[in-house]
Design an enzyme around this catalytic site. Structure first.
Site: not given
Ligand code: NAI
Length: 263
Positions: A147, A160
């Site tokens: 991130s 985080y």
């Molecule tokens: P999201 O909440 O939309 O999706 C996250 C996914 O990870 C979901 O499918 C959820 O079910 C899964 N997940 C969460 N905890 C889990 C676990 N313990 N075991 C298995 N699956 C799990 O989030 P997003 O935005 O898609 O984020 C994905 C990655 O990108 C994360 O690591 C987040 O920190 C990173 N990120 C996202 C940003 C954003 O603005 N959307 C910015 C910077 C980083």
């Protein structure tokens, strides 16, 4: 869009891929002709929809249920990749969570949950992937989802930021350790992207406007823009790139307060 013909027939494992960035990466990889092993924790229906969508486009996808912070899931996903597609070429540690909390009021369990999923989960995925690559002498590829908060401090989300700072140095250290094996390890640092993790902000016009104002390009990113970086990192076009973080953030990590609009 399929830009990298060499990806056809390659096999990718992607954690946390029922929605958001993981889903977009899975869909993009499938468009490139890769076979994908996806992962969901609880949202089975959403996962099935993603798989149906990929199959409708002529791609191949399967899913494994489980929590990345638990030992054994990464191995299960790799076993699924082998049983369904014969091998594994790329492991993407994408799953991540965030919860707001003032540090002086933060429950230890809250701290541990974030570190467990974002940092320990990444370690477990990396370890399993390395074990497979080393044992089979495969010149594999690993991508960790970091991130902008691997470098930008984040009040209210200090756990985080600590987890993503950890992902950054873990990525670099592992890349150095396994460079002689020709295993590449990189991270992606998205800025603010329109995914369910940012649902509250996106649904509040004032918050959304505030966020757009903060980003130098004034544009909130789309999941496809992060998936494009993940496709390039998977491809041979990035074959000499290891141990680095690719920022895709509309300029968010460039000290916006020094920007021309703030003069
Ligand atoms: P999201 O909440 O939309 O999706 C996250 C996914 O990870 C979901 O499918 C959820 O079910 C899964 N997940 C969460 N905890 C889990 C676990 N313990 N075991 C298995 N699956 C799990 O989030 P997003 O935005 O898609 O984020 C994905 C990655 O990108 C994360 O690591 C987040 O920190 C990173 N990120 C996202 C940003 C954003 O603005 N959307 C910015 C910077 C980083």
């Amino acid at each position: 869009m399929a830009n990298y013909p060499e990806l056809k027939g390659k096999v990718a494992v992607i954690t946390g891929s029922s929605k958001g960035l993981g889903r977009a990466i899975g869909e993009r990889y499938a468009k490139e002709g890769m076979n994908v092993v996806l992962n969901y924790r609880s949202s089975e229906k959403e996962m099935e929809e993603v798989i149906r969508g990929i199959e409708a486009g002529g791609g191949k996808a399967v899913a494994v249920k489980g929590d990345v912070s638990e030992e054994g899931l990464a191995e299960k996903m790799i076993e699924k990749a082998i049983s369904e597609f014969g091998k594994m070429d790329l492991f993407v540690n994408n799953a991540g969570v965030q919860v707001e909390a003032k540090t002086h009021e933060m429950e230890f369990d809250n701290w541990k949950q974030i570190i467990d999923v974002n940092l320990n989960g990444t370690f477990l995925g990396v370890r399993a992937a390395l074990k497979y690559f080393v044992e089979h002498e495969i010149e594999g590829n690993i991508i960790n989802m970091s991130s902008v908060h691997e470098v930008i401090p984040r009040p209210g989300y200090t756990h985080y930021a600590a987890s993503k700072g950890g992902v950054k140095m873990f990525t670099k250290s592992v890349a150095l350790e396994y460079a002689p094996n020709h295993i590449r390890v990189n991270a992606i640092a998205p800025g603010a992207i329109d995914t369910p993790i940012n649902e509250e902000t996106m649904n509040d016009p004032e918050d959304k406007e505030g966020l757009e104002a903060l980003i130098p390009s004034h544009a909130i990113g789309k999941p496809e823009q992060i998936a494009a970086v993940a496709a390039w990192l998977a491809s041979d076009e990035s074959s000499y790139v290891t141990g680095t973080t690719i920022f895709a953030d509309g300029g968010l990590s460039l000290y916006p307060s020094f920007g021309p609009e703030n003069k």
